[in-house]
Design an enzyme around this catalytic site. Structure first.
Site, PDB file in Angstrom:
ATOM      1  N   HIS A   1      47.386  89.954 -62.317  1.00  0.00           N
ATOM      2  CA  HIS A   1      46.238  89.047 -62.205  1.00  0.00           C
ATOM      3  C   HIS A   1      46.357  87.927 -63.232  1.00  0.00           C
ATOM      4  O   HIS A   1      46.408  88.148 -64.431  1.00  0.00           O
ATOM      5  CB  HIS A   1      44.911  89.797 -62.418  1.00  0.00           C
ATOM      6  CG  HIS A   1      43.735  88.888 -62.235  1.00  0.00           C
ATOM      7  ND1 HIS A   1      43.210  88.613 -61.002  1.00  0.00           N
ATOM      8  CD2 HIS A   1      43.024  88.161 -63.126  1.00  0.00           C
ATOM      9  CE1 HIS A   1      42.205  87.768 -61.136  1.00  0.00           C
ATOM     10  NE2 HIS A   1      42.072  87.476 -62.418  1.00  0.00           N
TER      11      HIS A   1
ATOM     12  N   ASN B   1      45.750  75.178 -55.712  1.00  0.00           N
ATOM     13  CA  ASN B   1      44.437  74.681 -56.110  1.00  0.00           C
ATOM     14  C   ASN B   1      44.075  75.320 -57.445  1.00  0.00           C
ATOM     15  O   ASN B   1      44.199  76.539 -57.608  1.00  0.00           O
ATOM     16  CB  ASN B   1      43.385  75.040 -55.059  1.00  0.00           C
ATOM     17  CG  ASN B   1      43.679  74.396 -53.727  1.00  0.00           C
ATOM     18  OD1 ASN B   1      44.078  73.251 -53.657  1.00  0.00           O
ATOM     19  ND2 ASN B   1      43.490  75.145 -52.656  1.00  0.00           N
TER      20      ASN B   1
ATOM     21  N   HIS C   1      42.633  84.013 -58.564  1.00  0.00           N
ATOM     22  CA  HIS C   1      43.902  84.693 -58.818  1.00  0.00           C
ATOM     23  C   HIS C   1      44.925  83.681 -58.332  1.00  0.00           C
ATOM     24  O   HIS C   1      44.886  83.286 -57.164  1.00  0.00           O
ATOM     25  CB  HIS C   1      43.965  85.985 -57.989  1.00  0.00           C
ATOM     26  CG  HIS C   1      45.210  86.802 -58.194  1.00  0.00           C
ATOM     27  ND1 HIS C   1      45.148  88.129 -58.538  1.00  0.00           N
ATOM     28  CD2 HIS C   1      46.528  86.506 -58.065  1.00  0.00           C
ATOM     29  CE1 HIS C   1      46.368  88.611 -58.612  1.00  0.00           C
ATOM     30  NE2 HIS C   1      47.229  87.642 -58.322  1.00  0.00           N
TER      31      HIS C   1
ATOM     32  N   CYS D   1      38.927  91.706 -57.825  1.00  0.00           N
ATOM     33  CA  CYS D   1      39.733  90.601 -57.282  1.00  0.00           C
ATOM     34  C   CYS D   1      40.366  91.034 -55.959  1.00  0.00           C
ATOM     35  O   CYS D   1      41.140  91.989 -55.916  1.00  0.00           O
ATOM     36  CB  CYS D   1      40.809  90.202 -58.279  1.00  0.00           C
ATOM     37  SG  CYS D   1      41.970  88.979 -57.633  1.00  0.00           S
TER      38      CYS D   1
ATOM     39  N   HIS E   1      47.489  81.447 -56.673  1.00  0.00           N
ATOM     40  CA  HIS E   1      48.201  81.620 -55.408  1.00  0.00           C
ATOM     41  C   HIS E   1      48.736  80.277 -54.932  1.00  0.00           C
ATOM     42  O   HIS E   1      48.119  79.242 -55.144  1.00  0.00           O
ATOM     43  CB  HIS E   1      47.313  82.262 -54.338  1.00  0.00           C
ATOM     44  CG  HIS E   1      46.008  81.583 -54.109  1.00  0.00           C
ATOM     45  ND1 HIS E   1      44.949  81.638 -55.008  1.00  0.00           N
ATOM     46  CD2 HIS E   1      45.578  80.821 -53.080  1.00  0.00           C
ATOM     47  CE1 HIS E   1      43.921  80.962 -54.525  1.00  0.00           C
ATOM     48  NE2 HIS E   1      44.279  80.443 -53.355  1.00  0.00           N
TER      49      HIS E   1
ATOM     50  N   GLY F   1      39.160  73.219 -55.021  1.00  0.00           N
ATOM     51  CA  GLY F   1      39.226  74.030 -53.818  1.00  0.00           C
ATOM     52  C   GLY F   1      39.664  75.466 -54.021  1.00  0.00           C
ATOM     53  O   GLY F   1      39.833  76.198 -53.053  1.00  0.00           O
TER      54      GLY F   1
ATOM     55  N   CYS G   1      44.170  91.058 -56.079  1.00  0.00           N
ATOM     56  CA  CYS G   1      44.700  92.233 -56.783  1.00  0.00           C
ATOM     57  C   CYS G   1      44.679  93.448 -55.858  1.00  0.00           C
ATOM     58  O   CYS G   1      45.627  94.237 -55.827  1.00  0.00           O
ATOM     59  CB  CYS G   1      43.888  92.522 -58.045  1.00  0.00           C
ATOM     60  SG  CYS G   1      44.192  91.365 -59.410  1.00  0.00           S
TER      61      CYS G   1
END
Length: 110
Positions: free
Chosen positions: A46, A83, A94, A4, A96, A89, A7
């Site tokens: 995560h 999103n 992860h 990720c 955000h 989208g 991460c």
């Protein structure tokens, strides 16, 4: 999660332009900004998406960090976006929050 990118940014394995950091949260400028100000706010832990965010304290800390970042950067008018899922989208899985500002924002967003 070892592959990720967020991460890796949170763990400082990949350099980024951090604008905010706490024990649980980091925020940095988006590499593909959609406005003059485009900041991503992520938990260091995560969590794939909003659908997997069960920690109410962390959810509150994420939202509170948006206010702190905007206060620190003297941003008074902004849009926040989360999103959730590919069709909505979400490109990095992860969770955000986007802080978008610095230009007039239209509605609906698209």
């Amino acid at each position: 999660m070892s592959d990720c990118i967020f991460c890796k940014i949170a763990n400082k394995e990949i350099p980024s332009n951090l604008v905010y950091e706490t024990e649980n949260i980091v925020a940095f400028n988006d590499i593909n900004p959609q406005a003059p100000v485009h900041i991503l706010v992520i938990p260091k832990k995560h969590i794939e998406s909003l659908n997997e965010l069960y920690d109410k304290d962390l959810a509150g800390e994420l939202l509170e960090s948006v206010k702190e970042i905007c206060k620190k950067l003297n941003i008074t008018d902004y849009r926040t976006v989360i999103n959730t899922g590919k069709e909505a989208g979400q490109e990095v899985f992860h969770i955000h929050l986007h802080i978008i500002s610095g230009r007039p924002l239209k509605w609906p967003p698209g």
